[in-house]
Design a protein around this motif. Structure first.
Motif, PDB file in Angstrom:
ATOM      1  N   PRO A  80    -100.154   9.550 -19.625  1.00 55.89           N
ATOM      2  CA  PRO A  80     -99.302  10.654 -20.099  1.00 55.89           C
ATOM      3  C   PRO A  80     -97.834  10.354 -19.823  1.00 55.89           C
ATOM      4  O   PRO A  80     -97.505   9.499 -19.000  1.00 55.89           O
ATOM      5  CB  PRO A  80     -99.796  11.852 -19.278  1.00 55.89           C
ATOM      6  N   GLU A  81     -96.954  11.084 -20.462  1.00 52.74           N
ATOM      7  CA  GLU A  81     -95.525  10.868 -20.238  1.00 52.74           C
ATOM      8  C   GLU A  81     -95.118  11.213 -18.813  1.00 52.74           C
ATOM      9  O   GLU A  81     -94.200  10.597 -18.260  1.00 52.74           O
ATOM     10  CB  GLU A  81     -94.707  11.701 -21.225  1.00 52.74           C
ATOM     11  N   HIS A  82     -95.782  12.187 -18.195  1.00 53.19           N
ATOM     12  CA  HIS A  82     -95.450  12.610 -16.829  1.00 53.19           C
ATOM     13  C   HIS A  82     -96.735  12.689 -16.014  1.00 53.19           C
ATOM     14  O   HIS A  82     -97.676  13.385 -16.393  1.00 53.19           O
ATOM     15  CB  HIS A  82     -94.753  13.977 -16.828  1.00 53.19           C
ATOM     16  N   GLY A 114     -91.173   4.111 -20.206  1.00 51.37           N
ATOM     17  CA  GLY A 114     -90.640   5.453 -20.331  1.00 51.37           C
ATOM     18  C   GLY A 114     -91.415   6.526 -19.606  1.00 51.37           C
ATOM     19  O   GLY A 114     -91.041   7.704 -19.666  1.00 51.37           O
ATOM     20  N   ARG A 115     -92.473   6.165 -18.905  1.00 51.67           N
ATOM     21  CA  ARG A 115     -93.277   7.174 -18.214  1.00 51.67           C
ATOM     22  C   ARG A 115     -92.577   7.627 -16.938  1.00 51.67           C
ATOM     23  O   ARG A 115     -91.865   6.870 -16.292  1.00 51.67           O
ATOM     24  CB  ARG A 115     -94.661   6.625 -17.854  1.00 51.67           C
ATOM     25  N   SER A 116     -92.792   8.869 -16.551  1.00 51.59           N
ATOM     26  CA  SER A 116     -92.278   9.417 -15.304  1.00 51.59           C
ATOM     27  C   SER A 116     -93.451   9.547 -14.337  1.00 51.59           C
ATOM     28  O   SER A 116     -94.385  10.321 -14.583  1.00 51.59           O
ATOM     29  CB  SER A 116     -91.636  10.785 -15.542  1.00 51.59           C
ATOM     30  N   ALA A 140     -89.329   3.061 -17.071  1.00 50.57           N
ATOM     31  CA  ALA A 140     -90.192   3.977 -16.316  1.00 50.57           C
ATOM     32  C   ALA A 140     -89.420   4.597 -15.157  1.00 50.57           C
ATOM     33  O   ALA A 140     -88.570   3.953 -14.546  1.00 50.57           O
ATOM     34  CB  ALA A 140     -91.425   3.246 -15.796  1.00 50.57           C
TER      35      ALA A 140
END
Length: 221
Positions: free
Chosen positions: A46-48, A66-68, A87
């Motif tokens: 997931p993105e976060h 780009g993931r947090s 990231a």
């Protein structure tokens, strides 16, 4: 009785990996613990994801760009051929972790704790390690152009055969760091190199940086 001499540690301890792994159960969620898990390209993060723990894992070919991943804790884990460009990994903890042939361009590792970490054959231009702490962090054959190591604290660290051109080491504590074979063209904050180890072939470039930083002018009489 004569005391036995203890060998001095010079390399990061490698990850302690299991003889076999379980398949990843699916995309991770906040607070998950992966223990003895192998994740491949089919796993979509997931993105976060917050407070993920990776213990004795192998992460291979996974897209983490780009993931947090706030609160990430990795122990005895290897990343191979992964994309972590951009990231957000601020304040993460890595212990006995390797990154091999990974993309770390623009990765945010501000305030991270990196203990017994090896980064080899990676692309890490513009990586940010502001106020991070490295203990036996060894970076080898990796490009770090424009990297930001502001107030980075090093102990037993090495940057070997790396491209550190235009990197910033302002106010970093690098005494004892091995820089053999690394390019330091246009390095910013070179006075932080005090106490580092370099090779003879680096003497001219490092000397020029130090003289410029001290305001020494070389002119015709």
């Amino acid at each position: 009785m004569a005391r036995r001499s203890r060998s001095t540690k010079t390399q990061p301890d490698p990850p302690d990996l299991p003889p076999r792994f379980d398949a990843a159960p699916g995309p991770p969620a906040d607070g998950d613990l992966w223990d003895g898990v192998e994740a491949g390209p089919g796993i979509v993060f997931p993105e976060h994801v917050a407070d993920l723990r990776l213990h004795e894992c192998r992460i291979r070919g996974v897209d983490l760009s780009g993931r947090s991943l706030g609160g990430l804790h990795c122990r005895d884990t290897e990343f191979v051929n992964c994309d972590l460009s951009g990231a957000q990994l601020d304040d993460t903890v890595f212990q006995r972790v390797t990154f091999t042939d990974c993309r770390l361009t623009g990765t945010e590792l501000n305030g991270a704790g990196l203990t017994d970490v090896r980064i080899s054959g990676c692309r890490a231009d513009l990586v940010r390690l502001r106020m991070a702490k490295g203990t036996f962090l060894h970076v080898e054959d990796t490009t770090l152009r424009g990297a930001d190591l502001y107030r980075f604290t090093a102990s037993g660290c090495a940057f070997l055969r790396c491209d550190l051109g235009e990197a910033s080491i302002e106010d970093a504590r690098l005494a004892g760091t091995d820089l053999h074979g690394s390019g330091v063209d246009d390095l910013r904050g070179p006075l932080a190199l005090q106490g580092c180890r370099i090779g003879p072939e680096q003497l001219v470039s490092v000397g020029a940086l130090m003289l410029a930083a001290m305001g020494v002018q070389i002119t015709e009489r």
